[in-house]
Structures are given as C-alpha cells and as structure tokens.
Write a protein that holds these residues in place. Sequence first.
Motif, PDB file in Angstrom:
ATOM      1  N   LEU A  35       0.842  -1.201   0.000  1.00  0.00           N
ATOM      2  CA  LEU A  35       0.000   0.000   0.000  1.00  0.00           C
ATOM      3  C   LEU A  35       0.873   1.246   0.000  1.00  0.00           C
ATOM      4  O   LEU A  35       1.995   1.238   0.514  1.00  0.00           O
ATOM      5  CB  LEU A  35      -0.924   0.031   1.215  1.00  0.00           C
ATOM      6  N   GLU A  36       0.311   2.336  -0.559  1.00  0.00           N
ATOM      7  CA  GLU A  36       1.031   3.610  -0.575  1.00  0.00           C
ATOM      8  C   GLU A  36       0.579   4.476   0.602  1.00  0.00           C
ATOM      9  O   GLU A  36      -0.615   4.563   0.882  1.00  0.00           O
ATOM     10  CB  GLU A  36       0.767   4.362  -1.876  1.00  0.00           C
ATOM     11  N   TYR A  37       1.540   5.100   1.244  1.00  0.00           N
ATOM     12  CA  TYR A  37       1.266   5.960   2.403  1.00  0.00           C
ATOM     13  C   TYR A  37       1.933   7.315   2.219  1.00  0.00           C
ATOM     14  O   TYR A  37       2.956   7.432   1.532  1.00  0.00           O
ATOM     15  CB  TYR A  37       1.826   5.323   3.688  1.00  0.00           C
ATOM     16  N   GLU A  38       1.338   8.320   2.864  1.00  0.00           N
ATOM     17  CA  GLU A  38       1.953   9.639   2.958  1.00  0.00           C
ATOM     18  C   GLU A  38       2.240   9.903   4.435  1.00  0.00           C
ATOM     19  O   GLU A  38       1.543   9.386   5.313  1.00  0.00           O
ATOM     20  CB  GLU A  38       1.020  10.717   2.399  1.00  0.00           C
ATOM     21  N   PHE A  39       3.252  10.731   4.687  1.00  0.00           N
ATOM     22  CA  PHE A  39       3.673  11.034   6.050  1.00  0.00           C
ATOM     23  C   PHE A  39       3.828  12.537   6.215  1.00  0.00           C
ATOM     24  O   PHE A  39       4.132  13.243   5.258  1.00  0.00           O
ATOM     25  CB  PHE A  39       5.017  10.349   6.355  1.00  0.00           C
ATOM     26  N   ARG A  40       3.621  13.015   7.446  1.00  0.00           N
ATOM     27  CA  ARG A  40       3.879  14.415   7.763  1.00  0.00           C
ATOM     28  C   ARG A  40       4.322  14.515   9.218  1.00  0.00           C
ATOM     29  O   ARG A  40       4.114  13.593  10.012  1.00  0.00           O
ATOM     30  CB  ARG A  40       2.660  15.290   7.488  1.00  0.00           C
ATOM     31  N   VAL A  41       4.934  15.648   9.563  1.00  0.00           N
ATOM     32  CA  VAL A  41       5.514  15.843  10.887  1.00  0.00           C
ATOM     33  C   VAL A  41       5.033  17.172  11.460  1.00  0.00           C
ATOM     34  O   VAL A  41       4.850  18.141  10.728  1.00  0.00           O
ATOM     35  CB  VAL A  41       7.064  15.865  10.796  1.00  0.00           C
ATOM     36  N   MET A  42       4.846  17.204  12.791  1.00  0.00           N
ATOM     37  CA  MET A  42       4.516  18.445  13.486  1.00  0.00           C
ATOM     38  C   MET A  42       5.489  18.617  14.644  1.00  0.00           C
ATOM     39  O   MET A  42       5.779  17.662  15.363  1.00  0.00           O
ATOM     40  CB  MET A  42       3.089  18.400  14.035  1.00  0.00           C
ATOM     41  N   ALA A  43       5.973  19.838  14.803  1.00  0.00           N
ATOM     42  CA  ALA A  43       6.859  20.146  15.932  1.00  0.00           C
ATOM     43  C   ALA A  43       6.000  20.506  17.143  1.00  0.00           C
ATOM     44  O   ALA A  43       4.883  21.001  16.997  1.00  0.00           O
ATOM     45  CB  ALA A  43       7.784  21.299  15.572  1.00  0.00           C
ATOM     46  N   ILE A  44       6.542  20.240  18.314  1.00  0.00           N
ATOM     47  CA  ILE A  44       5.831  20.541  19.560  1.00  0.00           C
ATOM     48  C   ILE A  44       6.768  21.342  20.460  1.00  0.00           C
ATOM     49  O   ILE A  44       7.937  20.978  20.625  1.00  0.00           O
ATOM     50  CB  ILE A  44       5.416  19.243  20.287  1.00  0.00           C
ATOM     51  N   ASN A  45       6.245  22.443  21.025  1.00  0.00           N
ATOM     52  CA  ASN A  45       7.009  23.175  22.032  1.00  0.00           C
ATOM     53  C   ASN A  45       6.044  23.674  23.109  1.00  0.00           C
ATOM     54  O   ASN A  45       4.882  23.251  23.138  1.00  0.00           O
ATOM     55  CB  ASN A  45       7.824  24.311  21.398  1.00  0.00           C
ATOM     56  N   LEU A  46       6.501  24.570  23.958  1.00  0.00           N
ATOM     57  CA  LEU A  46       5.662  25.045  25.068  1.00  0.00           C
ATOM     58  C   LEU A  46       4.378  25.719  24.586  1.00  0.00           C
ATOM     59  O   LEU A  46       3.374  25.741  25.287  1.00  0.00           O
ATOM     60  CB  LEU A  46       6.454  26.013  25.947  1.00  0.00           C
ATOM     61  N   ALA A  47       4.418  26.285  23.371  1.00  0.00           N
ATOM     62  CA  ALA A  47       3.232  26.970  22.829  1.00  0.00           C
ATOM     63  C   ALA A  47       2.216  25.978  22.269  1.00  0.00           C
ATOM     64  O   ALA A  47       1.102  26.371  21.935  1.00  0.00           O
ATOM     65  CB  ALA A  47       3.648  27.955  21.746  1.00  0.00           C
ATOM     66  N   GLY A  48       2.609  24.721  22.144  1.00  0.00           N
ATOM     67  CA  GLY A  48       1.676  23.719  21.625  1.00  0.00           C
ATOM     68  C   GLY A  48       2.218  23.011  20.396  1.00  0.00           C
ATOM     69  O   GLY A  48       3.416  22.982  20.159  1.00  0.00           O
ATOM     70  N   ILE A  49       1.302  22.481  19.601  1.00  0.00           N
ATOM     71  CA  ILE A  49       1.663  21.711  18.409  1.00  0.00           C
ATOM     72  C   ILE A  49       1.650  22.641  17.206  1.00  0.00           C
ATOM     73  O   ILE A  49       0.678  23.371  16.985  1.00  0.00           O
ATOM     74  CB  ILE A  49       0.680  20.542  18.201  1.00  0.00           C
ATOM     75  N   PRO A  52       1.275  21.140  10.566  1.00  0.00           N
ATOM     76  CA  PRO A  52       1.967  19.987   9.967  1.00  0.00           C
ATOM     77  C   PRO A  52       2.808  20.389   8.758  1.00  0.00           C
ATOM     78  O   PRO A  52       2.487  21.358   8.068  1.00  0.00           O
ATOM     79  CB  PRO A  52       0.828  19.053   9.544  1.00  0.00           C
ATOM     80  N   SER A  53       3.861  19.636   8.538  1.00  0.00           N
ATOM     81  CA  SER A  53       4.675  19.823   7.336  1.00  0.00           C
ATOM     82  C   SER A  53       3.842  19.434   6.119  1.00  0.00           C
ATOM     83  O   SER A  53       2.789  18.804   6.247  1.00  0.00           O
ATOM     84  CB  SER A  53       5.910  18.915   7.395  1.00  0.00           C
ATOM     85  N   ALA A  54       4.338  19.788   4.952  1.00  0.00           N
ATOM     86  CA  ALA A  54       3.718  19.272   3.732  1.00  0.00           C
ATOM     87  C   ALA A  54       3.905  17.756   3.742  1.00  0.00           C
ATOM     88  O   ALA A  54       4.929  17.256   4.229  1.00  0.00           O
ATOM     89  CB  ALA A  54       4.392  19.874   2.511  1.00  0.00           C
ATOM     90  N   PRO A  55       2.920  16.999   3.238  1.00  0.00           N
ATOM     91  CA  PRO A  55       3.091  15.536   3.249  1.00  0.00           C
ATOM     92  C   PRO A  55       4.186  15.098   2.285  1.00  0.00           C
ATOM     93  O   PRO A  55       4.486  15.787   1.312  1.00  0.00           O
ATOM     94  CB  PRO A  55       1.722  15.002   2.819  1.00  0.00           C
ATOM     95  N   THR A  56       4.762  13.947   2.582  1.00  0.00           N
ATOM     96  CA  THR A  56       5.734  13.353   1.657  1.00  0.00           C
ATOM     97  C   THR A  56       5.017  12.941   0.385  1.00  0.00           C
ATOM     98  O   THR A  56       3.788  12.855   0.342  1.00  0.00           O
ATOM     99  CB  THR A  56       6.369  12.087   2.262  1.00  0.00           C
ATOM    100  N   ASP A  57       5.780  12.646  -0.651  1.00  0.00           N
ATOM    101  CA  ASP A  57       5.207  11.957  -1.804  1.00  0.00           C
ATOM    102  C   ASP A  57       4.774  10.581  -1.328  1.00  0.00           C
ATOM    103  O   ASP A  57       5.344  10.048  -0.366  1.00  0.00           O
ATOM    104  CB  ASP A  57       6.251  11.817  -2.921  1.00  0.00           C
ATOM    105  N   PRO A  58       3.780   9.978  -1.983  1.00  0.00           N
ATOM    106  CA  PRO A  58       3.358   8.636  -1.556  1.00  0.00           C
ATOM    107  C   PRO A  58       4.525   7.636  -1.603  1.00  0.00           C
ATOM    108  O   PRO A  58       5.303   7.639  -2.552  1.00  0.00           O
ATOM    109  CB  PRO A  58       2.275   8.262  -2.571  1.00  0.00           C
ATOM    110  N   GLN A  59       4.631   6.836  -0.547  1.00  0.00           N
ATOM    111  CA  GLN A  59       5.675   5.822  -0.423  1.00  0.00           C
ATOM    112  C   GLN A  59       5.028   4.447  -0.305  1.00  0.00           C
ATOM    113  O   GLN A  59       4.086   4.282   0.457  1.00  0.00           O
ATOM    114  CB  GLN A  59       6.514   6.073   0.840  1.00  0.00           C
TER     115      GLN A  59
END
Length: 165
Positions: A35-49, A52-59
């Motif tokens: 199956l093909e999946y996309e991924f994204r990342v979010m940074a977390i600090n004291l101010a919250g989440i 999200p980053s732009a999603p990856t190309d499908p993998q």
Amino acid sequence: YHVEFKERNSMLWKRASPTTLRMKEYMVTGLTEGLEYEFRVMAINLAGIGRPSAPTDPQVALDPIDAPGKPDVISITRSTVTLQWTEPQFDGGHRLTGYIVERRDLPSKIWVKANNVNVVEPAFTVTDLQEGCKYEFRIRAKNAAGALSPPSEQTDTIICRDEYG
C-alpha cells in the motif's frame, strides 16, 4: 515531534507513535506491504503543536531488508580497496538486485556512493582512491521491490598504500 501517516487515498491522518518523539527519525510500523502511504511531521514546544509539514510523496510500504555483513578488506593498493561481505540474512521477501558500496573520506562524516555500476555479487573493488588518504566503507543491499537496507557495520579505517613496495 508527532509523525502522522495516512493511506494515499484516505483523508484520515493517524498518529504514528503514542508518545511525543524527541528524535528526528522514526520507523513507522504496522503498515500493509504494497500500500502507498503519505507522512507528515509536526513540531511541539511550550506553545503547543505546530502546523503539519507538507506531506511526503506517496511511499510504498515494503518489508525491511537486513543489513549485509561487515565488509572484509581483501586487498589494498595506493588507489584501490577490494571488499567482500555476506548477504543480508533476510531479503525483505523479494530477490536482492544489488548492493550500494558507501565510502567516507576521513575526517568527513559524510557517506558517499562509491560504485557507479550495479554491484550484484557480495564483493567490489573501489577505485580512484587517493594514496595516503584514510577511508571507511559500508554496504547497503537493495531488492526487487525497491527496498534499501540499513547500512552494514563499517570497516576499520583504511589507509591507501601499496602493501608490497
């Protein structure tokens, strides 16, 4: 950080880990091979989440390949090093199609590809090295599904010089 993933045609993002991640690398498990999946990342600090980053190309999810064995140094000259290694124990369920030989020119921390042809046997002679320079080598395997293994353990430091001379 939080890592999220979704199937390519789904709208629903799922969190990849139950806890906050501190490393900038994470292996997502529980995916369905093929199956093909996309991924994204979010940074977390004291101010919250953060957003999200732009999603990856499908993998395409692939079973992982084990790393090949640590390369043995068969011979050294002033400009070449011949290496030999053992195949990975598990090929990811698909035929191995070749190896990538990686080289590090010390004191650099950067690994670069050392072969410009497909290496199909578990041995290779690296050429065009500089006499007196220090190198380390490691190997990755690839299979017919396109999966790439983690790197092997690296060689000890090698100095290029003629062994007899």
